[in-house]
Design an enzyme around this catalytic site. Structure first.
Site, PDB file in Angstrom:
ATOM      1  N   ASP A  82       0.868  -1.176   0.000  1.00  0.00           N
ATOM      2  CA  ASP A  82       0.000   0.000   0.000  1.00  0.00           C
ATOM      3  C   ASP A  82       0.906   1.227   0.000  1.00  0.00           C
ATOM      4  O   ASP A  82       1.539   1.535   1.023  1.00  0.00           O
ATOM      5  CB  ASP A  82      -0.893   0.012   1.246  1.00  0.00           C
ATOM      6  CG  ASP A  82      -1.995  -1.050   1.204  1.00  0.00           C
ATOM      7  OD1 ASP A  82      -1.758  -2.117   0.599  1.00  0.00           O
ATOM      8  OD2 ASP A  82      -3.064  -0.813   1.797  1.00  0.00           O
TER       9      ASP A  82
ATOM     10  N   LYS B 259      -6.915   3.381  -3.455  1.00  0.00           N
ATOM     11  CA  LYS B 259      -7.301   3.413  -2.044  1.00  0.00           C
ATOM     12  C   LYS B 259      -7.513   4.856  -1.628  1.00  0.00           C
ATOM     13  O   LYS B 259      -6.753   5.736  -2.026  1.00  0.00           O
ATOM     14  CB  LYS B 259      -6.197   2.744  -1.223  1.00  0.00           C
ATOM     15  CG  LYS B 259      -6.389   2.759   0.283  1.00  0.00           C
ATOM     16  CD  LYS B 259      -5.240   2.018   0.960  1.00  0.00           C
ATOM     17  CE  LYS B 259      -5.245   2.200   2.472  1.00  0.00           C
ATOM     18  NZ  LYS B 259      -4.102   1.509   3.121  1.00  0.00           N
TER      19      LYS B 259
ATOM     20  N   LYS C 264     -10.171   0.126  -2.519  1.00  0.00           N
ATOM     21  CA  LYS C 264     -10.009  -0.050  -1.080  1.00  0.00           C
ATOM     22  C   LYS C 264     -10.373   1.232  -0.352  1.00  0.00           C
ATOM     23  O   LYS C 264      -9.564   2.155  -0.271  1.00  0.00           O
ATOM     24  CB  LYS C 264      -8.581  -0.465  -0.727  1.00  0.00           C
ATOM     25  CG  LYS C 264      -8.377  -0.679   0.785  1.00  0.00           C
ATOM     26  CD  LYS C 264      -6.977  -1.159   1.110  1.00  0.00           C
ATOM     27  CE  LYS C 264      -6.745  -1.216   2.615  1.00  0.00           C
ATOM     28  NZ  LYS C 264      -5.380  -1.689   2.957  1.00  0.00           N
TER      29      LYS C 264
END
Length: 295
Positions: free
Chosen positions: A131, A194, A231
């Site tokens: 991430d 995300k 996400k």
């Protein structure tokens, strides 16, 4: 000269309000709660993290509720790079993935060479997923070429690991920028986009922001044929919010996105509420938070 897309704020607000009225009950709610649990990236990102705390988190991710054997494992545990080895050992053979924040998380204000080395080391230690945070400095200066180049280089450093690109939407200023940054990240090779680090004021995973990003994914997939996941993180703090995410995804991208391969929910505290709500569908009464171990 950057040209931003125009996102209809009123339209987004109306769509979110309409979908927010959807009521999920009975068997559908039960299945939705289990589905949300299966999509969680159970997360600990604190300065006080220890291998023992990570092992405890991993055990919770693998078996969220021993007394409810039908409850699935979470999708992943998400930790700092220094904790990847402990997480990898704790989930070995279970099917739960190891995700690691990297690239100078959460600010992204470290040299690119340092960020790339951090990614390579996390992958070498056993991370299945990275991430990363985009350089908001570059983005807010209008240097889209730098943003794209850095994502491409980090994607290359990931090797076989999947890359989730964190936009930190609370810092971008408008839905126009959220959509533009989403497209930059996907064009640069993101496997997931995300919302947030969870560390910025204002969270980031608001229903409107999530919808704008989902519509960007829909349009990108129609244009390119390449599937990109989503996400939400930073604001999905209870079961109601998690179920609302499922509704947004279903109505925007369809049932095929309702899988952990395409949808994750970043969370550090929502799991117990999901378990309490699920227990209520079984017994007719709310459980207590202390009935479930802490993450």
């Amino acid at each position: 000269m950057r040209t931003l897309p125009h996102v209809d704020r009123v339209g987004v607000s109306e769509r979110v309000a309409a979908l927010g009225k959807r009521s999920i009950k009975g068997d559908a709610k039960q299945q939705g709660l289990l589905l949300a649990i299966s999509m969680l990236d159970l997360t600990t990102l604190e300065g006080a993290d220890t291998p023992g705390k990570v092992r405890q988190l991993a055990a919770k991710a693998v078996t969220p509720a021993p007394q409810l054997p039908e409850v699935p494992s979470c999708a992943a545990v998400c930790v700092y790079p220094t904790m990847v080895g402990a997480a990898r050992d704790a989930v070995a053979g279970t099917g739960v993935h190891v995700a690691s924040v990297a690239t100078g998380f959460p600010a992204g204000q470290t040299p690119l060479a340092t960020r790339l080395e951090e990614v390579r080391q996390a992958v070498a230690d056993g991370a299945d997923e990275i991430d990363m945070v985009i350089s908001r400095d570059a983005y807010l200066r209008g240097d889209d070429a730098q943003v794209v180049s850095e994502i491409e280089q980090i994607k290359d450093a990931c090797g076989a690991a999947h890359l989730k690109v964190i936009l930190e939407t609370a810092e971008l200023g408008s839905y126009d920028h959220v959509r533009h940054a989403s497209m930059l990240a996907m064009d640069a090779g993101a496997d997931f986009i995300k919302t947030s680090t969870g560390k910025a004021p204002g969270g980031g995973a608001t229903p409107g922001t999530i919808l704008v990003m989902l519509e960007a994914i829909r349009d990108y997939v129609q244009r390119t044929g390449r599937v990109v996941g989503m996400k939400p993180a930073g604001g999905v703090s209870n079961a109601k919010a998690a179920l609302a995410v499922l509704v947004l995804v279903k109505e925007t991208l369809g049932d095929e996105w309702l899988t952990p391969d395409r949808l994750r929910i970043g969370a550090s505290s929502v799991l117990n509420d999901l378990l309490m709500q699920y227990a209520k569908t079984q017994t007719g009464r709310y459980g207590r938070a202390e009935d479930f171990s802490k993450e």
